[in-house]
Design a protein around this motif. Sequence first.
Motif, mmCIF file in Angstrom:
data_model
loop_
_atom_site.group_PDB
_atom_site.id
_atom_site.type_symbol
_atom_site.label_atom_id
_atom_site.label_comp_id
_atom_site.label_asym_id
_atom_site.label_seq_id
_atom_site.Cartn_x
_atom_site.Cartn_y
_atom_site.Cartn_z
ATOM 1 N N ALA A 1 8.534 7.922 -6.280
ATOM 2 C CA ALA A 1 7.463 8.878 -6.602
ATOM 3 C C ALA A 1 8.059 10.093 -7.296
ATOM 4 N N SER A 2 7.303 10.612 -8.255
ATOM 5 C CA SER A 2 7.719 11.810 -8.995
ATOM 6 C C SER A 2 6.693 12.914 -8.769
ATOM 7 N N TRP A 3 7.161 14.170 -8.584
ATOM 8 C CA TRP A 3 6.316 15.361 -8.445
ATOM 9 C C TRP A 3 6.750 16.397 -9.463
ATOM 10 N N ALA A 4 5.798 17.163 -9.916
ATOM 11 C CA ALA A 4 6.166 18.269 -10.789
ATOM 12 C C ALA A 4 6.854 19.340 -9.955
ATOM 13 N N GLY A 5 8.066 19.651 -10.303
ATOM 14 C CA GLY A 5 8.792 20.696 -9.573
ATOM 15 C C GLY A 5 9.435 20.211 -8.312
ATOM 16 N N CYS A 6 9.335 18.921 -7.976
ATOM 17 C CA CYS A 6 9.952 18.379 -6.777
ATOM 18 C C CYS A 6 10.791 17.159 -7.186
ATOM 19 N N PRO A 7 11.886 16.866 -6.485
ATOM 20 C CA PRO A 7 12.727 15.728 -6.861
ATOM 21 C C PRO A 7 12.031 14.407 -6.597
ATOM 22 N N ASP A 8 12.464 13.359 -7.373
ATOM 23 C CA ASP A 8 11.936 12.017 -7.133
ATOM 24 C C ASP A 8 12.376 11.531 -5.750
ATOM 25 N N THR A 9 11.513 10.784 -5.134
ATOM 26 C CA THR A 9 11.810 10.234 -3.812
ATOM 27 C C THR A 9 11.523 8.743 -3.849
ATOM 28 N N THR B 1 0.861 -1.198 0.000
ATOM 29 C CA THR B 1 0.000 0.000 0.000
ATOM 30 C C THR B 1 0.883 1.229 0.000
ATOM 31 N N PRO B 2 0.819 2.064 -1.078
ATOM 32 C CA PRO B 2 1.696 3.232 -1.148
ATOM 33 C C PRO B 2 1.174 4.379 -0.299
ATOM 34 N N ALA B 3 2.049 5.222 0.190
ATOM 35 C CA ALA B 3 1.717 6.472 0.886
ATOM 36 C C ALA B 3 2.693 7.523 0.387
ATOM 37 N N TYR B 4 2.158 8.715 0.099
ATOM 38 C CA TYR B 4 3.017 9.732 -0.514
ATOM 39 C C TYR B 4 2.363 11.099 -0.323
ATOM 40 N N SER C 1 0.595 14.307 -1.580
ATOM 41 C CA SER C 1 -0.308 14.483 -2.722
ATOM 42 C C SER C 1 0.339 15.345 -3.797
ATOM 43 N N GLY C 2 -0.146 15.145 -4.990
ATOM 44 C CA GLY C 2 0.372 15.935 -6.107
ATOM 45 C C GLY C 2 1.370 15.193 -6.952
ATOM 46 N N ILE C 3 1.490 13.855 -6.752
ATOM 47 C CA ILE C 3 2.464 13.104 -7.545
ATOM 48 C C ILE C 3 2.059 13.094 -9.010
ATOM 49 N N SER C 4 3.078 12.971 -9.861
ATOM 50 C CA SER C 4 2.815 12.796 -11.290
ATOM 51 C C SER C 4 2.944 11.335 -11.701
ATOM 52 N N GLY C 5 3.469 10.452 -10.817
ATOM 53 C CA GLY C 5 3.560 9.044 -11.135
ATOM 54 C C GLY C 5 4.326 8.271 -10.085
ATOM 55 N N SER D 1 2.680 2.913 -12.129
ATOM 56 C CA SER D 1 1.288 2.816 -11.675
ATOM 57 C C SER D 1 0.833 4.156 -11.132
ATOM 58 N N GLY D 2 -0.450 4.186 -10.793
ATOM 59 C CA GLY D 2 -0.997 5.332 -10.071
ATOM 60 C C GLY D 2 -0.872 5.093 -8.588
ATOM 61 N N GLY D 3 -1.864 5.498 -7.841
ATOM 62 C CA GLY D 3 -1.779 5.343 -6.393
ATOM 63 C C GLY D 3 -2.408 4.076 -5.887
ATOM 64 N N GLU D 4 -2.726 3.094 -6.787
ATOM 65 C CA GLU D 4 -3.408 1.897 -6.339
ATOM 66 C C GLU D 4 -2.442 0.945 -5.636
ATOM 67 N N ARG D 5 -3.009 0.042 -4.868
ATOM 68 C CA ARG D 5 -2.208 -0.965 -4.179
ATOM 69 C C ARG D 5 -1.633 -1.963 -5.188
ATOM 70 N N GLN D 6 -0.518 -2.608 -4.787
ATOM 71 C CA GLN D 6 0.122 -3.624 -5.619
ATOM 72 C C GLN D 6 0.141 -4.945 -4.841
#
Length: 870
Positions: free
Chosen positions: A685-693, A641-644, A646-650, A664-669
């Motif tokens: 996780a990727s964000w617009a304007g923020c570094p990948d984490t 179950t992902p947690a991140y 909000s505002g991710i692009s992928g 994937s999107g925010g669905e469980r794997q």
Amino acid sequence: MKQGVCLWVLILLLPCQVSCVYGQEQYALPENRVWCFGENAGLDFNGGSPVPITTNMRAPENASAVCDRQGQLLFYTFGKQVWDRMGNVMPNTNSGMPYWAHDAIQGSVIVPVPDSMGKYYLFSLESAVGTVVNGDTIKGNGRFSYSVVNMALNNGMGDVEPERKAIPLDSNLSECMVAVPGDRCNVWVIVHSSVRGLFQAYEITRNGLNAVPVTSPSGISSASVTIYTSDMRISPDRTRLVISAGNFQAYSSGTKLFDFDPASGILSNEMIIDEARYAGACFSPGSSKLYVKDNDRDIYQYDLTSAIPSVIYSTKTLIARGRSTSPPGLYDLKIGPDGKIYTAADRGRFLSAINAPDLAGVACQYTPNVVQLSANTSLSSRLNSEVAVFIRDPVPGRQVIPVCFRNSVLLQADRSGRQHIWDDSSVLTDRTVYESGAYVVQYITDCRHHTDTFFVHFFTVPSTGFTQGCRNVNNNAAWVQPGPGDTSVYVYSWTDSAGQVLRVQHSAAGDTLPGLAPGLYRVSLRGSNGCDTSLFVRIPPPGYRASFRVDTGACDMQFLNTSTGDFTAWAWDFGDGSTSTQHSPSHRYTHPGAYTVRLIAQTQYPCYDTAYATVMIDSVPYVYFTTDNDSICAGEAVTFTPAYLSGISGLKWQFGAGTDTIRSGGERQVRSFEDAGGHIVTITASWAGCPDTSFSDTVRVFPYPLVDIGSDTSICPGGASVVVSDRVARPPDHRRRWNTGDTTAAIHAAQPGIFFLEVTSGHNCVAADSVTVFKSCYISIPNVFTPDGDGYNDYFFPRQLLSAALTRFRMQLYNRWGQLIFESTQLDGRGWDGKLNGDDQPAGVYIYVIEAAFANGDIERHQGNVTLLR
């Protein structure tokens, strides 16, 4: 134009009780507020002062007009034709009406028909002298007749009823006529016959017109029908009559007064007060003065206080000097609805006025040319007659009705009356109204025309409310406010829910009770307007509450304000030294950590409420996942179950080294792992304007234990048991459990069956193995057979007989009477076929006895029933 030579006056003093009851001068009634006269001329007195109007009538002599009870013009006439209020000739008056009425000095009089609103008598008096037309002398012969105008005809514009048109009453009369209310719910129409020397008073009652008049001697007579009188008037108090007579062949000119009895219609007490020639006469409103006008339009005043003719004559005073013009001017004098007497010096467009006619001499204030008639109109010789109306209520009914806190009220007129008509033209006795105002109803009782006015004032239910206080502080307030426009003084009595009186206050502007706790309060009102009621005010606990929730963005935290209540200001403290006054601000934290966020919300009272929340910032931004199990057995699945923020692009997943990346999107794997060992799972996780984490965690996979308990085997019941054992050496953390409940490495099976061993490893991975121990010796006996030759169940014989294990066998069958019907010792064969000596035995139940000996030495005996079915 005819000129009067002499003037006669009649005066009668009525008892006080009659004159006091009368109380309403005819000239001031609404029916007489519009005058129509002369050449298309007229005056409207509804506004108080006369306003010139234009008509379609050209009246050479006297005319008449009548209004409704509100003073609105209905119709006008000079006795020949009748015009409606729009100036159109009523259709039924174009022919057949008294032709020479237009040439008489007083040729028309209007009287409302008693007890019949909307109907009017029109009395017509034709000229008495000859008129030359094309060399011939044509006479009206002083004919006297009446018609009835019905305002319901001609689409509400009115017309003469055909069956009551120009109905003759008399002839050979003089040209004077006047109508006056009587004392017995009646009206008198008075005419004069100079041929007979009589006054003739025709009585009108609710029963109709009496065609037989009451007669009185007049002292004025002549054998010639050419004799006419100039004018005849009744005093406003109905006690005197004045008559002017001129051009008599056998009689001297003069002015005569008579007493008049409105109860009987009789004239008496003849008095000659002046032998001068006068053409017009008029009493003052108070009946104390008499004004006369001669042929030169000079105006004189007499004081009638004395009953002695010589004394009356001695008071003769010249009021205004007229002028002799050609053609002759206006001879008439008439009281207006405003109490002034109006007249004129000639036939021009101006009327003069006597402003205070009850004052003696020049104090009566004669003023020339006070009213200018409308353009293209002018005077003739006479103004119009007054409408004679039955005596009305001396005091109109007045009723003040406060309507307390309702939206309608039923007004009830006098039910003993008839012909009710309200100011909105409704004709019912009762009327429901919904607004404040004056409501007028007219109706008739006996001969009296009543006018009752209801002054209705609606009082709106007072409004109530409260001013909310702060939480845990008794600073609430309850208030009550009178309805719009309500200036009444109310006594306000406040009580709490226990009935305790809190305050009593007098006010015309409402009341406010402060310092209250939440609860139910009652305010009782008693008003100076006669209204009272009780109202309730419920003050709830403060409904405000400060609250917020936090939504995470890509890099910013969004604080959503969920406060309830009438807050007006906000103060945020984000715990890192930053603040805001916005309703729902956003904030970016620059360092991970735990931050206490505080919201202070302020109401309009002012009151305050505070909300707190702790915000955990792991990374800026952050991403991680959770699993439902991080230690599994080989082949099992794990839910990630992902947690991140909000505002991710992928999102990207990698489930173990060397595996492919999954987007994937925010669905469980959900993933399963076959190979034992540690598997590293990474989420990015990727964000617009923020570094990948990225975030990684290890899933550990453990193998299942090996289990082997051998192959299937068999056993003969009663013989030696079979040993079933775990053939794998076990470490100490392994746990065994047989389906027999044993936990040992081996078990003994003494009976056939399935034997199961479950082994659990130290990591709770479970594996199992089983063996089947079969029965090696047994017989199976059926309980039904059907020897019908179809190839199925045609014989009775034990099934699955293992002859290899049998050493001896015997089977016997008996019927229900104990007779042996079949016996066999063979180990094989078909068995019993259901016959005895070749004959089919009947269907039914048969008893078998079977004995079998097995190789292991066991002997089995079986006895039972078998059913033969056909």
